[in-house]
Design a protein around this motif. Structure first.
Motif, PDB file in Angstrom:
ATOM      1  N   SER A   1       0.826  -1.204   0.000  1.00  0.00           N
ATOM      2  CA  SER A   1       0.000   0.000   0.000  1.00  0.00           C
ATOM      3  C   SER A   1       0.859   1.252   0.000  1.00  0.00           C
ATOM      4  N   GLY A   2       2.000   1.179   0.695  1.00  0.00           N
ATOM      5  CA  GLY A   2       2.919   2.306   0.725  1.00  0.00           C
ATOM      6  C   GLY A   2       3.500   2.588  -0.649  1.00  0.00           C
ATOM      7  N   LEU A   3       3.861   1.522  -1.381  1.00  0.00           N
ATOM      8  CA  LEU A   3       4.392   1.703  -2.737  1.00  0.00           C
ATOM      9  C   LEU A   3       3.348   2.351  -3.638  1.00  0.00           C
TER      10      LEU A   3
ATOM     11  N   GLY B   1       3.402   5.949  -5.506  1.00  0.00           N
ATOM     12  CA  GLY B   1       3.465   5.854  -6.960  1.00  0.00           C
ATOM     13  C   GLY B   1       4.711   5.111  -7.436  1.00  0.00           C
ATOM     14  N   ALA B   2       5.259   4.243  -6.573  1.00  0.00           N
ATOM     15  CA  ALA B   2       6.469   3.473  -6.931  1.00  0.00           C
ATOM     16  C   ALA B   2       6.069   2.157  -7.581  1.00  0.00           C
ATOM     17  N   ARG B   3       6.834   1.729  -8.575  1.00  0.00           N
ATOM     18  CA  ARG B   3       6.536   0.463  -9.257  1.00  0.00           C
ATOM     19  C   ARG B   3       7.108  -0.732  -8.520  1.00  0.00           C
TER      20      ARG B   3
ATOM     21  N   ALA C   1       9.696  -1.978  -4.766  1.00  0.00           N
ATOM     22  CA  ALA C   1      10.321  -1.567  -3.510  1.00  0.00           C
ATOM     23  C   ALA C   1      11.716  -0.994  -3.736  1.00  0.00           C
ATOM     24  N   LYS C   2      12.366  -1.350  -4.860  1.00  0.00           N
ATOM     25  CA  LYS C   2      13.729  -0.867  -5.124  1.00  0.00           C
ATOM     26  C   LYS C   2      13.764   0.661  -5.255  1.00  0.00           C
ATOM     27  N   GLU C   3      12.641   1.254  -5.648  1.00  0.00           N
ATOM     28  CA  GLU C   3      12.601   2.714  -5.797  1.00  0.00           C
ATOM     29  C   GLU C   3      12.532   3.422  -4.449  1.00  0.00           C
ATOM     30  N   VAL C   4      12.308   2.657  -3.354  1.00  0.00           N
ATOM     31  CA  VAL C   4      12.105   3.287  -2.052  1.00  0.00           C
ATOM     32  C   VAL C   4      13.115   2.793  -1.016  1.00  0.00           C
ATOM     33  N   ILE C   5      13.261   1.474  -0.896  1.00  0.00           N
ATOM     34  CA  ILE C   5      14.143   0.899   0.121  1.00  0.00           C
ATOM     35  C   ILE C   5      15.587   1.339  -0.112  1.00  0.00           C
ATOM     36  N   ALA C   6      16.291   1.548   1.007  1.00  0.00           N
ATOM     37  CA  ALA C   6      17.689   1.987   1.025  1.00  0.00           C
ATOM     38  C   ALA C   6      17.852   3.478   0.739  1.00  0.00           C
ATOM     39  N   LYS C   7      16.710   4.179   0.581  1.00  0.00           N
ATOM     40  CA  LYS C   7      16.781   5.632   0.423  1.00  0.00           C
ATOM     41  C   LYS C   7      16.484   6.310   1.759  1.00  0.00           C
ATOM     42  N   PRO C   8      16.915   7.555   1.927  1.00  0.00           N
ATOM     43  CA  PRO C   8      16.640   8.265   3.187  1.00  0.00           C
ATOM     44  C   PRO C   8      15.137   8.383   3.428  1.00  0.00           C
ATOM     45  N   ILE C   9      14.751   8.294   4.681  1.00  0.00           N
ATOM     46  CA  ILE C   9      13.333   8.445   5.025  1.00  0.00           C
ATOM     47  C   ILE C   9      12.824   9.832   4.598  1.00  0.00           C
ATOM     48  N   THR C  10      13.709  10.821   4.567  1.00  0.00           N
ATOM     49  CA  THR C  10      13.313  12.180   4.152  1.00  0.00           C
ATOM     50  C   THR C  10      12.871  12.232   2.701  1.00  0.00           C
ATOM     51  N   SER C  11      13.312  11.252   1.878  1.00  0.00           N
ATOM     52  CA  SER C  11      12.923  11.266   0.462  1.00  0.00           C
ATOM     53  C   SER C  11      11.430  11.048   0.291  1.00  0.00           C
ATOM     54  N   MET C  12      10.758  10.515   1.327  1.00  0.00           N
ATOM     55  CA  MET C  12       9.318  10.266   1.272  1.00  0.00           C
ATOM     56  C   MET C  12       8.493  11.495   1.627  1.00  0.00           C
ATOM     57  N   PHE C  13       9.153  12.535   2.137  1.00  0.00           N
ATOM     58  CA  PHE C  13       8.401  13.673   2.666  1.00  0.00           C
ATOM     59  C   PHE C  13       8.817  14.979   2.017  1.00  0.00           C
TER      60      PHE C  13
ATOM     61  N   ARG D   1       3.229  15.957   4.916  1.00  0.00           N
ATOM     62  CA  ARG D   1       3.005  15.925   3.468  1.00  0.00           C
ATOM     63  C   ARG D   1       3.948  14.903   2.865  1.00  0.00           C
ATOM     64  N   LEU D   2       3.360  13.846   2.299  1.00  0.00           N
ATOM     65  CA  LEU D   2       4.132  12.787   1.669  1.00  0.00           C
ATOM     66  C   LEU D   2       4.513  13.215   0.253  1.00  0.00           C
ATOM     67  N   LYS D   3       5.763  12.927  -0.134  1.00  0.00           N
ATOM     68  CA  LYS D   3       6.222  13.277  -1.484  1.00  0.00           C
ATOM     69  C   LYS D   3       6.278  12.019  -2.337  1.00  0.00           C
ATOM     70  N   ARG D   4       5.519  11.992  -3.416  1.00  0.00           N
ATOM     71  CA  ARG D   4       5.451  10.825  -4.287  1.00  0.00           C
ATOM     72  C   ARG D   4       6.633  10.802  -5.261  1.00  0.00           C
ATOM     73  N   ILE D   5       6.786   9.697  -5.942  1.00  0.00           N
ATOM     74  CA  ILE D   5       7.894   9.534  -6.890  1.00  0.00           C
ATOM     75  C   ILE D   5       7.858  10.595  -7.983  1.00  0.00           C
ATOM     76  N   ASP D   6       6.645  10.982  -8.413  1.00  0.00           N
ATOM     77  CA  ASP D   6       6.527  11.968  -9.493  1.00  0.00           C
ATOM     78  C   ASP D   6       6.636  13.412  -9.002  1.00  0.00           C
TER      79      ASP D   6
END
Length: 460
Positions: free
Chosen positions: A168-170, A174-176, A178-190, A217-222
């Motif tokens: 649901s988080g992916l 808007g991530a296709r 988990a590789k687009e999210v995991i191992a990235k800073p938690i700040t990249s989501m916001f 405010r969550l920041k999406r991939i786009d």
């Protein structure tokens, strides 16, 4: 939901009024419990609200006090008034139809135009957050399937780096994969406004200790953003954090729509109140104009015969009580007809208004000057000190009328006045008698050559 808001916007642009039925239809789109209450009694409940409380139909809840739905420790403490006063949501516990309990976050807004004491109450289930957090803290792997199927974003991070995120988080990001999210800073989501919070260990600790939800405010991939509510808890090993974020966009839109409806209803109340106030003022002014027209001369603004006689009657009655005298001076203008015929009615009207002004200048505020005919004026001179006083007044009036009057086109008019004077008591016992005596004295002056005054008691 977007189509409904667009439709409502179009209705507002056409000037349509919102009714209780409109609001109740909108409540059905709220993703949780939403009801309309009046004086604490449920008027209508949405379908999801009935299901939330374990009832087969919303109608079963209508007519019940809202406090009856709350757990005993929350009922009777003025929860509704407190939420309205704080203008902030609060947590509470509901008792369901089967006597089980369920936690919820309550938000309340006034809806005054639907009726005095009317409000919209909204509640969202928060019990699952505690359950999910507890499961995750016990063992992440054991309940991975449950977390993946949750509707909210759930992720874990350690040292500021994302280590896990559910399906649901992916989707929310808007991530296709988990590789687009995991191992990235938690700040990249916001959104960047929240980076400092997630980069500061002390700030994260404070959020955990508060054990509540906070907006973010969550920041999406786009690059687009979502409004969310976030809860934070430590992982079991104490080396990281578990984060849950719930998309509140629809909730926010629904709340904003209800808020907009409420604002428009309140504005309509203010507009209608102002219109009624203006209408009352207009009616009062119209009534005052009608009273003025009924009791005053339209040309000079002086009291007419009706009002003058009424005031004279009161003055005579007051004289009888206190032993004082009142005098009536009956004035008929000399040579007015010649000026009116020679210079026209406009000049005559101008002269009459000037006569009224000169007469008012010779009397006190307690006296009354009236116009009772074409060129006939009367004065009620109250609390008379003696005959010499009223004779002095008559002499001043004659001198005032002897001053030339300015007429149109630079012309001047010369007139005089014949004045009959009657006293009460003495020349008449009532208003009619005194007026008659003054009138007869005035006619005697006319016969004797005009431009003079005569006391009624001096008649042959």
């Amino acid at each position: 939901m977007g189509e409904l808001l667009t439709e409502n916007h179009e209705r507002r642009s056409r000037g349509a009024r919102f009714t209780e039925e409109n609001v109740c239809q909108l409540l059905e789109f709220f993703p949780g419990l939403a009801c309309c209450c009046r004086d604490g009694i449920i008027v209508t409940m949405n379908t999801l609200g009935a299901r939330f409380l374990g009832y087969d139909a919303a109608v079963l809840l209508e007519g019940r006090p809202f406090d009856e739905l709350l757990a005993p420790e929350y009922a009777g403490i003025g929860l509704i008034e407190q939420v309205l006063e704080d203008a902030m949501p609060c947590l509470a516990m509901f008792v369901r139809a089967d006597d089980s309990r369920i936690g919820a976050e309550i938000n309340i807004q006034n809806a005054r135009e639907l009726g005095s004491g009317t409000m919209i109450i909204m509640a969202e289930d928060v019990s699952h957050r505690t359950a999910l957090g507890s499961y995750v803290r016990d063992t992440e792997m054991r309940f991975r399937s449950l977390i993946d199927n949750a509707t909210d974003l759930i992720c874990s991070f350690s040292g500021g780096i994302i280590t896990f995120i559910n399906h649901s988080g992916l989707a929310m990001l808007g991530a296709r994969s988990a590789k687009e999210v995991i191992a990235k800073p938690i700040t990249s989501m916001f959104h960047e406004d929240y980076h400092q919070v997630f980069e500061d260990p002390e700030a994260l600790t404070c959020l955990v200790e508060e054990e509540g939800l906070f907006p973010a405010r969550l920041k999406r991939i786009d690059g687009s953003c979502l409004d969310v509510q976030v809860s934070l808890s430590p992982t079991e090993d104490g080396n990281g954090f578990m984060l849950e974020a719930r998309d509140i966009t629809e909730h926010r839109n629904a709340v904003m729509a209800l808020h907009q409806i409420n604002q428009e209803l309140e504005q309509r109340v203010r507009d209608r109140t102002r219109e009624l106030s203006e209408e009352v003022t207009r009616r009062a002014e119209a009534e005052e104009r009608m009273r003025q027209m009924a009791t005053h001369d339209g040309l000079t603004g002086l009291p007419n015969r009706q009002l003058f006689m009424d005031r004279l009657d009161h003055a005579i009655q007051r004289g009888h009580r206190y032993g004082s005298k009142t005098a009536v001076l009956f004035i008929d203008l000399d040579a007015f007809k010649e000026i009116n015929d020679t210079h026209g009615h406009g000049a005559g009207d101008m002269l009459l208004k000037e006569v009224a002004s000169r007469l008012l200048a010779q009397v006190r505020k307690t006296d009354t000057v009236g116009r009772i005919g074409g060129d006939e004026f009367v004065i009620n001179y109250t609390d008379l000190g003696g005959v010499a006083e009223v004779k002095s007044l008559a002499a001043r009036i004659l001198r005032s009328l002897a001053v030339p009057f300015a007429l149109p086109a630079g012309a001047e008019g010369l007139i005089g006045g014949s004045i009959g004077i009657a006293l009460c008591p003495g020349d008449g016992a009532d208003a009619y008698g005194v007026m008659k005596a003054a009138d007869e004295a005035m006619y005697k002056v006319k016969k004797r050559g005009k431009n003079h005054f005569l006391m009624a008691c001096d008649l042959d």
